[in-house]
Write an enzyme that holds these catalytic residues in place. Structure first.
Site, PDB file in Angstrom:
ATOM      1  N   LYS A 194       0.834  -1.210   0.000  1.00 24.38           N
ATOM      2  CA  LYS A 194       0.000   0.000   0.000  1.00 24.38           C
ATOM      3  C   LYS A 194       0.877   1.271   0.000  1.00 24.38           C
ATOM      4  CE  LYS A 194      -3.927  -2.049  -0.335  1.00 24.38           C
ATOM      5  NZ  LYS A 194      -4.403  -3.059   0.561  1.00 24.38           N
TER       6      LYS A 194
HETATM    7  C1  LIG Z   1      -5.419  -4.014   0.925  1.00 24.45           C
HETATM    8  C2  LIG Z   1      -6.900  -4.022   0.962  1.00 24.45           C
HETATM    9  C3  LIG Z   1      -7.634  -4.354   2.120  1.00 24.45           C
HETATM   10  C4  LIG Z   1      -7.039  -4.768   3.422  1.00 24.45           C
HETATM   11  O1  LIG Z   1      -5.972  -5.575   3.299  1.00 24.45           O
HETATM   12  P1  LIG Z   1      -5.030  -6.088   4.491  1.00 24.45           P
HETATM   13  O2  LIG Z   1      -3.992  -6.836   3.740  1.00 24.45           O
HETATM   14  O3  LIG Z   1      -5.858  -6.921   5.388  1.00 24.45           O
HETATM   15  O4  LIG Z   1      -4.452  -4.898   5.222  1.00 24.45           O
HETATM   16  C5  LIG Z   1      -9.013  -4.273   2.053  1.00 24.45           C
HETATM   17  N1  LIG Z   1      -9.648  -3.863   0.954  1.00 24.45           N
HETATM   18  C6  LIG Z   1      -8.991  -3.506  -0.158  1.00 24.45           C
HETATM   19  C7  LIG Z   1      -9.752  -3.033  -1.340  1.00 24.45           C
HETATM   20  C8  LIG Z   1      -7.591  -3.588  -0.207  1.00 24.45           C
HETATM   21  O5  LIG Z   1      -6.957  -3.251  -1.336  1.00 24.45           O
END
Ligand SMILES: *Cc1c(COP(=O)(O)O)cnc(C)c1O
Length: 360
Positions: A194
């Site tokens: 992210k």
């Molecule tokens: C990255 C993501 C999440 C949460 O991901 P984690 O790996 O659990 O932190 C949730 N929704 C979307 C759309 C994502 O891209």
């Protein structure tokens, strides 16, 4: 597609954590990280969690999503969005997205609610199933803000809370307001790919004090404050973010403005490069300021997309297709869905291209 960048105080803060022995569930970096996220997004409250999926699970629970309920969302999203709905014992309903935001199409949402629901004292009821529609869950795809003002307006018209999955949109604004601050509650992710990362981590943000207090309580095992006794007043979760991860997060937040600036430079270069090509580079929608987390282009059809993916990956340039529609996965294929014209069109054509920030 998006590698982490560590050019600030990451090592200092993590080492400080280790030296202090406060590496786990207690420590000052957690509070500091929460405050930094609240300040940056303009949300009144921020509650750190172990990952974005856990944050979403709790956010849905807190607005009242329970066993047997239904949640309206988009089929074009990362699986975590729908997994969190399932963890609550609820089922997704899929409405279509639009081609400019890749997020929930307000008109598709409005049409579904108008044609299929009725209001009772229990809330908004789906006439086909008799179930309660307990939340609407839009996601800001690749950091492109959805038409969240319209979506929230429709939600209040139908008496349904809006939960924003802002996992991908830290640094994205709509009409000058940070994504995730429009609905009742929202969630962020700090997974390794992210915009900023804590290794693994997430955040719940909200302007509602009661929801914030509940969020902190049930993500920290629902323990009542006491000098030495262990008293828990409901089933809670061990969803808190370790101090070690929060330390990384504090350092990343210090660099966030520079990361976002770098990502914008890259997006502008792509926009310029693709201007005279047969492919469409996806730019921020009207009234929106995107973080350009993952850059994306639209190819002309699936055959062209497959050739493009093969060529790039063979040349050692990472490129990936957008997700398969969640409504087509075996776990969710029985769920109610409208005609997903735009979602299917995008699923066949959209690919992501390398998007890592470049800082030294
Ligand atoms: C990255 C993501 C999440 C949460 O991901 P984690 O790996 O659990 O932190 C949730 N929704 C979307 C759309 C994502 O891209």
């Amino acid at each position: 597609m998006h590698a982490p960048t560590f050019v600030g105080n990451e090592k200092n803060y993590v080492l400080d954590c280790i030296d202090s022995t406060f590496v786990s569930s207690v420590g000052s970096y957690v509070t500091r990280f929460e405050q930094m996220i609240a300040d940056f997004t303009g949300a009144k409250y921020a509650i750190a969690t172990v990952n974005g999926t856990a944050a979403l699970h709790v956010a849905l629970k807190l607005v009242g999503v329970n066993l047997g309920d239904e949640v309206i969302t988009q089929p074009l999203t990362f699986i975590a969005t729908c997994n969190a709905i399932a963890y609550c014992g609820a089922k997704p309903i899929f409405v279509d997205v639009n081609r400019t935001t890749l997020g929930i199409c307000p008109l598709s949402l409005l049409n579904f609610l108008t044609e299929n629901t009725t209001q009772t004292e229990l809330g908004c009821i789906n006439k086909a199933t008799g179930k309660r529609i307990a939340a609407v869950l839009p996601m800001h795809t690749f950091g492109l803000p959805s038409q969240i003002d319209e979506i929230v307006k429709i939600c209040s018209q139908f008496n349904i809370p809006c939960v924003e999955d802002a996992a991908e949109s830290l640094g994205s604004f709509y009409q000058g307001q940070h994504t995730g601050t429009f609905g009742a509650i929202a969630t962020l992710s700090f997974n390794g790919n992210k915009t900023i990362t804590t290794g693994g981590g997430g955040m719940i943000i909200t302007n509602n004090e009661a929801l914030a207090i509940r969020a902190k309580h049930i993500t920290t095992t629902a323990k009542l404050p006491h000098k030495y006794e262990f008293v828990h007043d409901e089933i809670g979760y061990n969803y808190r973010l370790p101090n070690l991860n929060a330390a990384l997060g504090c350092a990343q937040m210090e660099v966030l403005p520079r990361l976002l600036a770098s990502k914008r430079v890259i997006a502008l270069a792509y926009a310029d490069f693709f201007k005279d090509s047969p492919y469409q580079f996806i730019t921020e929608p009207a009234q929106a300021h995107a973080n350009y987390w993952l850059n994306a282009i639209i190819l002309n059809d699936q055959r062209e997309r497959d050739a493009f993916l093969n060529d790039l990956n063979e040349a050692g340039v990472m490129s990936r297709p957008i997700w398969q529609l969640i409504s087509q996965l075996t776990m969710f294929e029985e769920c109610q869905s409208v005609e997903l014209t735009n979602a299917r069109w995008l699923a066949e054509r959209v690919v992501n291209i390398p998007s890592s920030a470049k800082l030294s």
